[in-house]
Structures are given as C-alpha cells and as structure tokens.
Design an enzyme around this catalytic site. Structure first.
Site, PDB file in Angstrom:
ATOM      1  N   GLY A  98       0.811  -1.215   0.000  1.00 26.36           N
ATOM      2  CA  GLY A  98       0.000   0.000   0.000  1.00 26.36           C
ATOM      3  C   GLY A  98       0.842   1.263   0.000  1.00 26.36           C
ATOM      4  N   ARG A 101       3.974   5.971   2.286  1.00 26.56           N
ATOM      5  CA  ARG A 101       4.380   7.367   2.499  1.00 26.56           C
ATOM      6  C   ARG A 101       3.917   8.246   1.344  1.00 26.56           C
ATOM      7  NH1 ARG A 101       9.895   8.220   0.255  1.00 26.56           N
ATOM      8  NH2 ARG A 101      10.561   6.294  -0.745  1.00 26.56           N
ATOM      9  N   ASP A 133       8.105   6.162   9.145  1.00 28.87           N
ATOM     10  CA  ASP A 133       7.722   7.533   9.491  1.00 28.87           C
ATOM     11  C   ASP A 133       6.940   8.228   8.389  1.00 28.87           C
ATOM     12  OD1 ASP A 133       9.655   8.159   7.593  1.00 28.87           O
ATOM     13  OD2 ASP A 133      11.142   8.835   9.052  1.00 28.87           O
ATOM     14  N   GLY A 134       6.839   7.604   7.209  1.00 28.07           N
ATOM     15  CA  GLY A 134       6.062   8.187   6.125  1.00 28.07           C
ATOM     16  C   GLY A 134       6.714   9.382   5.464  1.00 28.07           C
ATOM     17  N   ASP A 260       4.581  -4.247  -7.615  1.00 30.66           N
ATOM     18  CA  ASP A 260       3.931  -3.057  -7.068  1.00 30.66           C
ATOM     19  C   ASP A 260       4.538  -1.776  -7.621  1.00 30.66           C
ATOM     20  OD1 ASP A 260       5.960  -4.306  -5.157  1.00 30.66           O
ATOM     21  OD2 ASP A 260       5.955  -2.225  -4.475  1.00 30.66           O
TER      22      ASP A 260
END
Length: 500
Positions: A98, A101, A133-134, A260
């Site tokens: 998914g 970030r 932490d994105g 992906d």
C-alpha cells in the site's frame, strides 16, 4: 486572492464533479490526513506542467500554494487518501503493502480532458506505513524529480514531478537527513499490485470493479467490448512491453522492478535506485541492494514478462469463469508480450543505428556493435551519439571518435554498417540528423544527480535548476553544457541502494 476560490480550482478543474479513484472508497483506499511539514520551502515548481494541468500562471505565487504542496492544508473540496496494494518484491510475495508514504491529495480533469491525480510523497505515515515515518528525504525526492523529468524529455512514459518542498525537519535513515515532500502527477497510479491485492484479499466483484474503473477512465474505447477485460489486459501488456523496450535502448535501469512498481498505464513509476548505464555491461546492476542481480539491465525484459504473468494470474477470474479457459487466454496474452517486445525493441535499435528497413541480419549487426561497446568499456550513450558522426568521416578519425577499441573489429563493423546504410539509399547528412534525434547527448548520470543533491543540502537549488534545464533538451547540442555529457571516471561510479 483566496487560492481556494479561483486559483486552485479554475473552471477546467471544476469540470470533474467527483474524485475518480477516491470514489471507489474502502476497501480500495483509506482517507489520510497529511502530517504538517515544519518550515516548508518551495525548492522547485514545474510551471510548464502546472499550466498543462490547468493551474493558472499565478498559482505558484499564491500564499496558499505552498501549504497544499507541503501537505499542510487539504485540497479544497477533496479528501486525501492512500490506496491498498500488494506485490511480488524481488520475486517473493508480500501480501500487504500500500501507499505507505504517499497520499493522493486531489483528482481533477486537465484542460485537454485527461484525468489528473496529484500525489504527495513524504507527507507522513498512512494506514499502510507498516511502522515507517512516512517521510521522504530531500535526497530521494530530488532523484525522483530529476528522473521523471529526464525520462519525460526523452519521450519515455512516466509520472511527472510538479513541485518539491524542503524543510528543516530531519529524518533518520543511515544518518539524519533533510526531509522533503515531492508532488507528482499521473493520469492514475494504479499498479499491478493493486490487482494482486484484491485478487488475494477481496471478492471477484471487487476485482472486477477495480478493472472496470480503470477501463472506464483510462481505456474508455474498450467499455463496450464483449471481452473488455481480455482486451484491456492485452493493452496493459503492450504498454509494458513497449516501455521496457524503450528503457533498454536508452540504457535505463529501473532497479526495483517489483510488481507493485509497475503501472497499468505503462508509466515509469517509483524511482528509487535507478540509473542510466554508463559503461556498457549487459549484466550491469544499478541497485546496490540487488545482490543477486535480479533486476540487471539484461534481465529487465524478462522481468517485465514475469510481472505481466503475475498480473494475468491475479486477473484469471476476469478472463473466464472456467479456470482452464482462463489459463489458456492468459497464456496467449503472455505470448503477446514477447511479440510486442521483440518488434518494439528492434524498431528502436534500428533507429539508433540509422536503419530504416527491416532486414534479416539486423540483430547480428546490432549485437556485433554491442559486443564492441562491451569489450571496449564504452559509454553507452556517447557511443551511440558519436556513431551519427561516423557515417562519413575517415576511418582513422572514426576510431578516435568511437571509444570501443579493437581497431580491426571496429573497422570491419563500420564497413558493414556503412554498406548497409548505402544499400538503403541513405543520404548521410539526413541519416545522421535522424540518429541524433533518437540518440541523446545528455542523460541523467548519477554523479550529476548527486552534485545537485549536495548543492540543495547546502541550501541552494542552482545546480538542480541548471541540470533540469539541460535534461529538458537531451537531443540538442548545448553550448557550455559539455561536462553534463561526460561520464564518470571508471572506478568512481556511485552506488545507489533502496534507502529513501
């Protein structure tokens, strides 16, 4: 002027009544609130792209533009979201990935009628962040910005970079690094992995809804076809094969060709440890983390086929209710990849060699040339570029112009190549000009990207802006830009891994 009233939402963007992918809602996506970026600074705005997308000239100067691009304010009238997907990473199945970030900030319709998705990369964690932490580093953001704009200028289908926002925020990777948010756009960001996720975790109806969404908005001419899903998959396979052929003939290595990271629109997506090959080596690996060379230059076409096979596996239920019939259709579609790739890659190789006619010995002529490049440790980009100047000049001068070495073998090849051009009735000056239109003078070399990154880390965007200006005209001879064409010295090549 209030940005939300007139500048961000001009009439061309209001024409789309509702978001597209975002309208699918759960389980395809989840809403996300971006994490504010402290002390944001606009380091780059792609004004030409902004206008193409329907953002007027004053957009970037508005006081509300920076908060939007930093993730510090929501897009008026829309809810940001992150999407769910899975994938095969280095050949291993990973069931839940998914947008960890990345969030989609807004969707609209461009003035040309095409759909636009605007994503922010590095605006904080999402429900799919898996403990990260994105955030994105300034280093990785600049690399992606440079790569997508360089490939766009070369005519390669790709996502685009709209803006780069820096910050005083430090994030920890191998060491503390400056954070940044990259704004990127594409008609859509749906990946092979989206279909893998919903095939494994969803229902047949869910998978069909995703496919029909993509067809309706991006392949609308297929909507009324009785076998629309098979026709759509054939289009995806064709786009993918053509993309890989384009990469190969430019010496571009993606580095992380997981399922992906492949777009259903045939776009180059998710730039990490990529690289334009300098010294020609068929087994060149641009990703320092790829210890087994799974995604080496010579392996890329086969990996493209392997990834298409995984997409077809995920979509078997869309092809036929009978498993055996579905597998037969999938096998036929996979053969289509081979057909398209062979045709497209040879078309591009011929153009690079200045050949117009299709002849039986073309592959042999090409392979002899590539063997010379490999043995002579030649720079891939410059060898093809210089070849255009070798059509007419004296053989002795040619051997100086071309770097492969092994004078006798090179001389024999040049004689055969020139004879082939003459047999086509080629006008040397015209054929040389045609070769220069497909063989770039400038590509994004890792040491140039690194110099721009280091300059930006010192607080300057001068080198970044100059490099982008050169890369925007890759086929033109640019006075004063000679050093941008020069390769890194052998033994000093930069290694790039997967850290972001």
């Amino acid at each position: 002027m209030v940005l939300a009233d007139r500048c961000v939402m001009p009439e061309a963007m209001r024409a789309l009544a509702a978001p597209r992918f975002g309208a699918l809602s759960a389980p395809f996506m989840q809403p996300v609130i971006a994490r504010p970026l402290p002390n944001p600074q606009l380091l780059y705005l792609n004004t030409g792209l902004a206008q193409d997308l329907g953002l007027d000239r004053s957009w970037g100067d508005s006081p509300a533009a920076l908060p939007l691009l930093a993730g510090n304010a929501p897009w008026p009238g829309q809810t940001a979201f992150a999407s769910a997907y899975a994938g095969h990473q280095f050949g291993a199945w990973v069931p839940r990935l998914g947008d960890g970030r990345v969030l989609t900030l807004a969707e609209w319709q461009a003035p040309d009628g095409g759909p636009v998705e605007l994503q922010l990369k590095g605006a904080g964690p999402t429900p799919y962040a898996r403990g990260s932490d994105g955030r994105a580093t300034l280093r990785s953001s600049i690399r992606e910005l440079l790569a997508c704009e360089a490939l766009h200028a070369l005519g390669v289908p790709t996502t685009r970079a709209l803006a780069l926002v820096g910050s005083s925020l430090a994030v920890m990777r191998d060491e503390p690094e400056a954070a940044a948010v990259l704004s990127r756009t594409a008609p859509c960001f749906v990946r092979f992995g989206h279909f893998e996720f919903h095939a494994r975790h969803g229902s047949p109806q869910q998978l069909a809804a995703l496919a029909d969404h993509v067809i309706e908005h991006h392949f609308p001419y297929l909507v009324q076809q009785p076998q629309r899903h098979a026709a759509w998959l054939a289009e995806v396979i064709e786009l993918t094969a053509a993309l890989f052929a384009h990469w190969q003939t430019l010496g571009f290595c993606h580095g992380v060709l997981n399922t992906d990271n492949l777009s259903v629109l045939g776009l180059t997506l998710d730039y990490g440890p990529y690289g334009f090959m300098e010294r020609f080596r068929p087994h060149h690996v641009c990703n320092a983390s790829d210890h087994e060379g799974r995604y080496a230059y010579t392996a890329q076409p086969t990996i493209g086929r392997w990834n298409c096979a995984r997409l077809l596996e995920a979509c078997l239920g869309l092809l036929d209710k009978q498993p055996e019939m579905a597998r037969e259709q999938a096998a036929a579609l996979l053969l289509y990849y081979d057909e398209i790739y062979r045709s497209e890659v040879m078309r591009r190789w011929r153009a690079k060699l200045g050949l117009r006619e299709v002849r039986a010995g073309d592959a042999g002529l090409l392979n002899r040339w590539l063997t010379l490049l490999q043995r002579g440790k030649a720079d891939f980009t410059l060898a093809f570029r210089n070849l255009a100047g070798a059509i007419q000049i004296d053989p002795a001068e040619t051997l100086i112009l071309l770097p492969p070495g092994q004078d006798a073998a090179l001389g024999d090849w040049l004689n055969d190549w020139r004879a082939r051009l003459a047999s086509e009735g080629a006008v040397p000056t015209e054929r040389a000009a045609a070769m220069r239109r497909v063989n770039p003078r400038y590509v994004l070399r890792n040491h140039l990207a690194q110099a721009a990154i280091e300059d930006a880390q010192r607080g300057s965007s001068t080198k970044l802006q100059r490099l982008l200006a050169v890369l925007a005209r890759p086929f033109d001879e640019q006075k004063g830009a000679e050093h941008y064409a020069a390769p890194q010295r052998e033994g000093t090549e930069l290694e790039v891994g997967c850290s972001a």
